[in-house]
Design an enzyme around this catalytic site. Structure first.
Site, PDB file in Angstrom:
ATOM      1  N   ASN A  85      97.025  41.682 -16.337  1.00  0.00           N
ATOM      2  CA  ASN A  85      96.947  40.470 -15.514  1.00  0.00           C
ATOM      3  C   ASN A  85      97.882  40.492 -14.313  1.00  0.00           C
ATOM      4  OD1 ASN A  85      96.702  39.240 -18.691  1.00  0.00           O
ATOM      5  ND2 ASN A  85      94.987  38.987 -17.299  1.00  0.00           N
ATOM      6  N   VAL A  92     100.818  38.023  -9.907  1.00  0.00           N
ATOM      7  CA  VAL A  92     100.488  37.637 -11.277  1.00  0.00           C
ATOM      8  C   VAL A  92      99.215  36.796 -11.292  1.00  0.00           C
ATOM      9  CG1 VAL A  92     101.296  36.373 -13.319  1.00  0.00           C
ATOM     10  CG2 VAL A  92     102.938  37.630 -11.897  1.00  0.00           C
ATOM     11  N   CYS A  93      98.314  37.136 -12.199  1.00  0.00           N
ATOM     12  CA  CYS A  93      97.073  36.391 -12.396  1.00  0.00           C
ATOM     13  C   CYS A  93      97.248  35.547 -13.660  1.00  0.00           C
ATOM     14  CB  CYS A  93      95.918  37.384 -12.553  1.00  0.00           C
ATOM     15  SG  CYS A  93      94.343  36.605 -12.889  1.00  0.00           S
ATOM     16  N   LEU A  94      97.501  34.251 -13.464  1.00  0.00           N
ATOM     17  CA  LEU A  94      97.760  33.336 -14.578  1.00  0.00           C
ATOM     18  C   LEU A  94      97.213  31.973 -14.187  1.00  0.00           C
ATOM     19  CD1 LEU A  94      99.276  32.831 -17.312  1.00  0.00           C
ATOM     20  CD2 LEU A  94     101.328  32.368 -15.967  1.00  0.00           C
ATOM     21  N   ASP A 127      90.488  37.622 -17.905  1.00  0.00           N
ATOM     22  CA  ASP A 127      90.804  37.504 -16.477  1.00  0.00           C
ATOM     23  C   ASP A 127      91.597  38.723 -15.988  1.00  0.00           C
ATOM     24  OD1 ASP A 127      90.730  36.226 -14.064  1.00  0.00           O
ATOM     25  OD2 ASP A 127      92.174  34.658 -14.575  1.00  0.00           O
TER      26      ASP A 127
END
Length: 158
Positions: A85, A92-94, A127
């Site tokens: 992620n 950061v993919c959150l 994701d």
């Protein structure tokens, strides 16, 4: 620069200095003239005990826009991490960092950093942001954890 953003970030800094999780770092950067830049923070997240991330201290830049807290900060590992992620750029993919997903203006810097620490050991495979880490995580967990441990060692503060 927005007065709302600066006032909120000044409050965040005060709250952080009074109480923050052990091993974490969150410090506003300094401008060339020595004044504090509340829109740009240098942070560090420790790897959680009992996980392959343990022992590492992972540096992260947190950049705030003028419309903060209406919009979330951009969080970027510097250097980028091997993680499903984390984009190759380090971003950061959150979901709590995405305006159109779970971002809420009430979310604090402390909650963001704790959320990212949680994400390190519990990737969201729905994701993915980094193909290599995602593929290895899904296909060969032993190899994935070996790489994570090597990364934690590389980013050990000692």
């Amino acid at each position: 620069m927005s007065g709302i953003a600066l006032s909120r970030l000044a409050q965040e800094r005060k709250a952080w200095r009074k109480d923050h999780p052990f091993g974490f770092v969150a410090v506003p950067m300094k401008n060339p003239d020595g004044t504090m830049n509340l829109m740009n923070w240098e942070c560090a997240i420790p790897g959680k005990k009992g996980t392959p991330w343990e022992g590492g201290l992972f540096k992260l830049r947190m950049l705030f826009k003028d419309d903060y807290p209406s919009s979330p900060p951009k969080c970027k590992f510097e250097p980028p991490l091997f993680h499903p992620n984390v984009y190759p750029s380090g971003t950061v993919c959150l979901s709590i960092l995405e305006e159109d997903k779970d971002w809420r203006p009430a979310i604090t810097i402390k909650q963001i950093l704790l959320g990212i620490q949680e994400l390190l050991n519990e990737p969201n495979i729905q994701d993915p942001a980094q193909a290599e880490a995602y593929t290895i995580y899904c296909q060969n967990r032993v190899e994935y954890e070996k790489r994570v441990r090597a990364q934690a060692k590389k980013f050990s503060p000692s």
